[in-house]
Enzyme design. Sequence first.
Site, mmCIF file in Angstrom:
data_model
loop_
_atom_site.group_PDB
_atom_site.id
_atom_site.type_symbol
_atom_site.label_atom_id
_atom_site.label_comp_id
_atom_site.label_asym_id
_atom_site.label_seq_id
_atom_site.Cartn_x
_atom_site.Cartn_y
_atom_site.Cartn_z
ATOM 1 N N LEU A 110 -1.450 -25.760 20.630
ATOM 2 C CA LEU A 110 -2.022 -24.817 21.590
ATOM 3 C C LEU A 110 -1.104 -24.568 22.777
ATOM 4 O O LEU A 110 -0.702 -23.432 23.051
ATOM 5 C CB LEU A 110 -3.398 -25.308 22.019
ATOM 6 C CG LEU A 110 -4.432 -25.301 20.879
ATOM 7 C CD1 LEU A 110 -5.655 -26.105 21.262
ATOM 8 C CD2 LEU A 110 -4.810 -23.882 20.516
ATOM 9 N N ASP A 111 -0.767 -25.630 23.516
ATOM 10 C CA ASP A 111 0.134 -25.429 24.645
ATOM 11 C C ASP A 111 1.489 -24.920 24.172
ATOM 12 O O ASP A 111 2.103 -24.071 24.820
ATOM 13 C CB ASP A 111 0.314 -26.740 25.428
ATOM 14 C CG ASP A 111 -0.546 -26.770 26.681
ATOM 15 O OD1 ASP A 111 -0.556 -25.772 27.411
ATOM 16 O OD2 ASP A 111 -1.209 -27.791 26.918
ATOM 17 N N GLY A 156 1.768 -30.379 19.920
ATOM 18 C CA GLY A 156 0.478 -29.780 20.221
ATOM 19 C C GLY A 156 0.556 -28.270 20.071
ATOM 20 O O GLY A 156 1.227 -27.607 20.867
ATOM 21 N N ARG A 198 -19.194 -42.093 31.067
ATOM 22 C CA ARG A 198 -19.701 -42.347 29.714
ATOM 23 C C ARG A 198 -18.638 -42.043 28.663
ATOM 24 O O ARG A 198 -18.442 -42.808 27.715
ATOM 25 C CB ARG A 198 -20.960 -41.516 29.464
ATOM 26 C CG ARG A 198 -21.589 -41.743 28.100
ATOM 27 C CD ARG A 198 -23.000 -41.161 28.060
ATOM 28 N NE ARG A 198 -23.000 -39.730 28.347
ATOM 29 C CZ ARG A 198 -22.872 -38.773 27.421
ATOM 30 N NH1 ARG A 198 -22.706 -39.123 26.153
ATOM 31 N NH2 ARG A 198 -22.914 -37.506 27.754
ATOM 32 N N ARG A 205 -23.855 -48.846 29.352
ATOM 33 C CA ARG A 205 -22.813 -49.205 28.392
ATOM 34 C C ARG A 205 -21.606 -49.744 29.147
ATOM 35 O O ARG A 205 -21.117 -49.109 30.086
ATOM 36 C CB ARG A 205 -22.423 -47.999 27.547
ATOM 37 C CG ARG A 205 -21.387 -48.297 26.477
ATOM 38 C CD ARG A 205 -21.376 -47.201 25.436
ATOM 39 N NE ARG A 205 -22.635 -47.173 24.683
ATOM 40 C CZ ARG A 205 -23.133 -46.087 24.118
ATOM 41 N NH1 ARG A 205 -22.516 -44.933 24.217
ATOM 42 N NH2 ARG A 205 -24.281 -46.150 23.450
ATOM 43 N N SER A 232 -8.055 -31.953 30.240
ATOM 44 C CA SER A 232 -9.476 -32.038 29.897
ATOM 45 C C SER A 232 -10.376 -32.261 31.108
ATOM 46 O O SER A 232 -11.578 -32.470 30.949
ATOM 47 C CB SER A 232 -9.705 -33.159 28.880
ATOM 48 O OG SER A 232 -9.472 -34.426 29.453
ATOM 49 N N PRO A 259 -11.218 -35.712 18.365
ATOM 50 C CA PRO A 259 -12.055 -35.304 19.496
ATOM 51 C C PRO A 259 -13.214 -36.230 19.830
ATOM 52 O O PRO A 259 -13.935 -35.968 20.795
ATOM 53 C CB PRO A 259 -12.585 -33.935 19.030
ATOM 54 C CG PRO A 259 -12.669 -34.062 17.547
ATOM 55 C CD PRO A 259 -11.519 -34.944 17.148
ATOM 56 N N GLU A 282 5.278 -30.250 24.143
ATOM 57 C CA GLU A 282 4.387 -29.094 24.066
ATOM 58 C C GLU A 282 4.969 -27.865 24.767
ATOM 59 O O GLU A 282 4.287 -26.839 24.893
ATOM 60 C CB GLU A 282 3.036 -29.444 24.689
ATOM 61 C CG GLU A 282 3.146 -29.875 26.148
ATOM 62 C CD GLU A 282 1.844 -30.406 26.721
ATOM 63 O OE1 GLU A 282 0.799 -30.249 26.076
ATOM 64 O OE2 GLU A 282 1.883 -30.974 27.830
#
Length: 729
Positions: free
Chosen positions: A466-467, A464, A126, A320, A283, A548, A439
């Site tokens: 964060l990393d 990026g 999805r 979908r 992710s 996001p 990163e």
Amino acid sequence: MSPGYVGVAGLQVAQPLFDLIKDEIAPGTGVDPDSFWSSIGEISRKLEPKNKKLLEKRDSLQREIDAWHKERDSKPISMEEYKSFLYEIGYLIPEGPDFKVNTLNVDRELAEIAGPQLVVPLTIERFATNAANARWGSLYDALYGFDMIPEDRGAGKKGDGPGGYNSRRGARVIAYAKKFLDDVVALENGSHALVTRYKLDENKALVAVIGDGDETYLADRSQFAGFTETNGELAGVLLRNNGLHIEIQIDRDDETAGRYDSAGVKGILLEAAVTTIQDLEDSVSAVDADDKANAYRNWHKIMKGTLEAAFTKNGREMVRALNPDRTYLSPEGGEYTLPGRSLLLNRNVGIHLYTDAVLTEDGKPIPEGFLDAMVASLAAVHDLKRNGPLVNSRTGSVYFVKPKLHGPEEVAATVELFGDVEKALGLDENTIKIGIMDEERRTTVNLKECIRAAEERIVFINTGFLDRTGDEIHTSMYAGAMLRKEEIKQQQWLRAYEDWNVDIGIECGLPGHAQIGKGMWVMPDNLKAMYGAKIAHPQAGANTAWVPSPSAATIHAMHYHYVDVEGRQKELAGRDRASLEDILTIPLLDRELTTEEIQTELRNNAQGILGYVSRWVGQGVGCSKVPDIEGTNLMEDLATLRISSQHIANWLEWDIVAESQVGETFREMAAVVDGQNAHDENYSPMTDNFAGDEFRAALEIVSNGLDLPNGYTESVLRAHRLAVKKARG
């Protein structure tokens, strides 16, 4: 032969993966499955020793940096001495002469069009389908459904209209959207809010009727790009600004917006997520052959244009599918089409990960990135051969994003891998393109040489926080205690890093060939704050930035209408490059923290780690909205986990916090996270069993944080996720 494996071409291949290639992906590609596995074996034998040496070099450099900092014993760092040391050990390498990239056959979405970019886990049909379809997004829906429009004075999201529509809120949405049209596709006279009808004149130019009959045209008539008609009346008006399209949809019989709008406008569509990264990495939670086969199957279906997602909405079962392309009539005559879907890239895993989905003859795992590249490329052959009803790359390219690369040697090794994959599958040279994730610290400081190593394949660089911050902390672990995370964001090294990425990208000629990107907005429900902040990305010269959700992509798309990124990049081309010395300045704690500040930081980190790890390990969810300690939903993935765990590990090393304090805080925050997930019937409460895999994994990535190579957490998470899967059968 290991149980559950099939012997082929000197390899042991897990049954689900073997069957997937043989029965689903290979047919129609012209590639024999046995030859496919033989090629993987050859690539592994040739390149795995090189891969191992690259990983050993990472560890060797880290040991030398650790020793250098330990010898200094917290003395102030001389930047010249530090740079000299980094050059001496080969962490920094001298820059070569200037050059321009020469990537050919790049789709316009990467080379020319500036717009938002989605990142979505490929394991969930999805999400993968919705993201692919997010090329076009309803501005009305995005404004109505989120916090861009206040809910005061009766303008809440629930009303008494069809489907719960609130016409009072709808009126605010329409006014907001019409103001946007006035800003970016203005009329010569008047406002789009005053239009009572859109029509074409005898020369097929767009006319806007104001009030009772005054007629006006677009201030810039070239912005009219196309139209659709129903029964001789305009049903759609297509406009173009800064390379992106806007479609005004007209239907006076529409029961929501159309019936309330003076011109019968039922909606405004924005070209939104121009590109989407379908993710196999940060992710996702993919720990075995079953998980990998599921992700590969979804990518294969996307490449054939057949991916579908079944779901339940308002009690109804729905399916979908991928959107078709969009057809319009041209003002000059004839028809033309625009893509109905994002241009899709596939993010492979980093070189540090190995998989037992395929074993060598003597039972050793192969680098997982080798498998990703081969399987994803084989699936993409269907797109290259036009085997399905839809097309991804119109130029005949395959796009891979490669994360966690440390310096130009690792980029060069990836380029070599892609070349071998092309030979194995009979693809033309440089068919496979590379997006480099900027990163890791060693990539940042050597970015120009990283780009040079991929100058004929590169289509993407990005930053990026964060990393990049996780690697910053791990690399300089023994330099001293780090600032609090929010303070790290404000330091000069981070601003210089963001500017450096754009400066080097422009200097190396990426505009016209490749994207220069920026990182993720992590609060998916707070789009008003995103709208206020994220315009800084195109203003900084980035022609894409991560969002996001599809709705966030629609809101962020507005920024690319207000900012001409191509023009902005030309302006920035004349400035001085950002400072390497600033980038190398370590964000060390420069004051004494209060007890309250320390405990607040620890609690925030611990709660975020537990909230994410409990789902990753317990449910196999690799990316989700995880509420923070205040209840604000944040998009969490492995990058957020890396920075939080490395931060606590650093404070443990420098006695800012004690091990007993960490353990006590983790147990306290486990109760908070349990409460936040009480509604989830699939969630396993951690306070019921502190010996459970979820809680132990969260603690281990902190307690072992100094020893985890580069601070990567996958080894711990995968071990515990596999244990959970085994226990549940």
